[in-house]
Scaffold this active site. Structure first.
Site, PDB file in Angstrom:
ATOM      1  N   ASP A 252      -3.674   5.242   7.414  1.00  0.00           N
ATOM      2  CA  ASP A 252      -4.778   4.288   7.605  1.00  0.00           C
ATOM      3  C   ASP A 252      -6.105   4.974   7.902  1.00  0.00           C
ATOM      4  O   ASP A 252      -7.027   4.351   8.423  1.00  0.00           O
ATOM      5  CB  ASP A 252      -4.457   3.186   8.626  1.00  0.00           C
ATOM      6  N   LYS A 386       0.346 -10.119  12.050  1.00  0.00           N
ATOM      7  CA  LYS A 386       0.486  -9.537  10.704  1.00  0.00           C
ATOM      8  C   LYS A 386       0.912 -10.679   9.777  1.00  0.00           C
ATOM      9  O   LYS A 386       2.071 -11.109   9.819  1.00  0.00           O
ATOM     10  CB  LYS A 386       1.567  -8.455  10.712  1.00  0.00           C
TER      11      LYS A 386
HETATM   12  P1  PGA Z   1       2.743  -0.898   9.814  1.00  0.00           P
HETATM   13  O1  PGA Z   1       1.890  -0.487  11.060  1.00  0.00           O
HETATM   14  O2  PGA Z   1       1.884  -1.622   8.882  1.00  0.00           O
HETATM   15  O3  PGA Z   1       3.240   0.396   9.292  1.00  0.00           O
HETATM   16  O4  PGA Z   1       3.888  -1.741  10.330  1.00  0.00           O
HETATM   17  C1  PGA Z   1       0.898  -1.263  11.584  1.00  0.00           C
HETATM   18  C2  PGA Z   1       1.007  -1.302  13.089  1.00  0.00           C
HETATM   19  O5  PGA Z   1       2.005  -0.853  13.649  1.00  0.00           O
HETATM   20  O6  PGA Z   1       0.126  -1.815  13.745  1.00  0.00           O
HETATM   21 ZN    ZN Z   2       1.923  -1.556  15.728  1.00  0.00          ZN
END
Ligand code: PGA
Ligand code: ZN
Length: 475
Positions: A252, A386
């Site tokens: 990221d 998410k």
């Molecule tokens: P991931 O990580 O998209 O790999 O699950 C994002 C996070 O843990 O905040």
């Molecule tokens: Zn996380």
């Protein structure tokens, strides 16, 4: 049918007269364009086609993109994908054919959209988000969206949301705010990932990320400037201490030097913040993602280091001591997933200490049953949102409501595998989540989100309120 009969059937003479009268009243300098727009607005929008395709995410792994057609335009959306995927989250449908993208292709999800979802949604009004989402949920019939795939359903849900906003002629964030019933919109504090580790980077650092939050900025635009400057200072600090190799980045965009402890990482970040001069206006957060280095009930902070792994386990109590010490020394606003995703007991105890906000990501998986349990047991006090773990915009709004009603904080989150879709930026403003975590202020799929927030702030003008110091509970 004669011409007259046709005109009468569609009430065309009256409609054209109305449009001409409106153009005259408006004294428009371009009457033809005005009349064309006026006529277009008189037609209510319906979904005419939904067409999906397979595209690549930022990691080079296939994902779903959809074009949702209405009689007014075409609206595109694509879905992200993460590293952590658990038993409680909605199912991301992958083909599993090892000969195709190593099993990661999404042809089935694409086919489900093109053949099943499209048919079910044709003729629906894109403004009616809940009806659209429930039509897909009903079509799927499974609890975790196994049948159609949450990746298929979410892509369509987001595209419909964009179409709904366009039909209402309001910004996407405003449409989301209306759908949620919230009166206020807020520009979130960006939590920029500046140091990467864990499963997101190929260094020895077990902790997934250290973030910085410019809560003292007056506007989002200023927060972006401060965060970006800090990121560049950090690059220089790391280069001085670890050489240029330490400036390689993780998935990221966070810098990924080989550091051996959380304290070492926090020192680097502190030094970078000091160099900006903004000092106490920029705070820190950590995503420990502890599940990734939990072995049984112990934590191996050296898990990625071949020479040290397995030699120095920490108990959950040792981890608590470490967090206490670090929170006393650094301006840490929140810690995400401080313990294993099934360690409810220590997460709860740590939250009860009240030394920082405790965010549940892997612990909650954005799953409403787990969020309800965490609220009831006071296990943590903030939700990491998410959307692809949930699968529809409507259900995302509902889970945020659950969190809000419990006075929790909410952090809107990207995934490590992102696309060129900036939907989460509008979502964070519309739901006033207070914080958005979308990676480093670099790499196109991350800056997309931050750049969209700049545009939203500009568009909202006087109405644009930056969460800033109220990051935890924006109004
Ligand atoms: P991931 O990580 O998209 O790999 O699950 C994002 C996070 O843990 O905040
Ligand atoms: Zn996380």
């Amino acid at each position: 049918m004669s011409v007259q009969e046709y005109l009468d059937k569609h009430a065309l003479s009256r409609k054209i007269e109305d449009a001409v009268n409106a153009a005259v009243r408006a004294k428009t300098s371009d009457p033809v364009l005005f009349i064309a727009n006026h006529m277009k607005k008189a037609v209510s929008s319906v979904i005419t086609k939904v067409k999906a395709r397979q595209i690549l995410d930022s990691r080079g792994i296939p994902t779903v993109e959809v074009d949702l057609h209405t009689n007014k335009g075409v609206f595109r959306a694509s879905v992200p994908s993460g590293d952590s995927s658990g038993t409680y989250e909605a199912v991301e449908l992958r083909d599993g054919d090892k000969g195709m993208y190593l099993g990661n292709s999404v042809a089935k999800a694409v086919k489900n959209i093109n053949e099943k979802i499209s048919e079910a949604l044709i003729g629906m009004d894109p403004k009616l988000q809940a009806q659209i989402d429930h039509a897909m949920i009903d079509l799927d019939k499974t609890e975790k969206k196994n049948e159609l795939g949450a990746n298929a359903i979410l892509a369509v849900s987001i595209a419909a949301c964009k179409a709904g906003a366009a039909e209402k002629e309001v910004p996407l964030c405003k449409h989301i705010s209306d759908l949620s019933g919230r009166a206020t919109m807020t520009l979130p504090v960006p939590a920029f990932t500046v140091l990467s580790g864990g499963n997101h980077a190929s260094n020895y650092f077990a902790i997934q990320e250290i973030m910085i939050l410019p809560i003292g900025a007056a506007r989002f635009e200023e927060a972006l400037q401060w965060g970006t400057e800090t990121y560049h200072h950090l690059k220089a600090v790391i280069s001085e201490k670890h050489g240029n190799m330490g400036c390689n980045v993780g998935e990221d965009g966070g810098l990924a030097p080989d550091i051996s402890s959380l304290k070492e990482g926090l020192e680097l970040v502190k030094e970078a913040i000091n160099r900006t001069g903004y000092n106490d206006k920029i705070k820190i957060a950590i995503d420990v993602a502890a599940t990734n280095f939990c072995i049984g009930t112990k934590y191996d902070l050296d898990i990625k280091s071949p020479n040290k792994s397995g030699q120095n386990f920490k108990s959950a109590d040792d981890m608590i001591d470490m967090y206490k010490e670090l929170c006393a020394e650094y301006p840490i606003l929140f810690i995400e997933d401080p313990f294993d995703k099934e360690d409810w007991e220590h997460t709860k105890y740590f939250s009860s200490l009240g030394i920082c906000q405790v965010v549940g990501d892997d612990l909650l998986m954005s799953n409403s049953t787990r969020v309800e349990r965490a609220i009831k047991e006071s296990s943590c006090n903030a939700l990491l949102l998410k959307v692809n773990q949930i699968g529809t915009v409507t259900e995302a709004i509902e889970v945020v409501k659950l969190a809000r009603d419990a006075q929790w904080g909410v952090v809107t989150s990207h995934r490590c595998g992102e696309t060129e879709d900036s939907f989460i930026s509008d979502l964070s403003v519309g739901l006033a989540t207070g914080v958005i975590k979308a990676g480093a202020p670099c790499r196109g799929e991350r800056t997309m989100k931050y750049n969209q927030l700049l545009r939203i702030e500009e568009e909202l003008g006087d109405q644009a309120l930056y969460a800033g110091e109220d990051w935890r509970q924006s109004l």
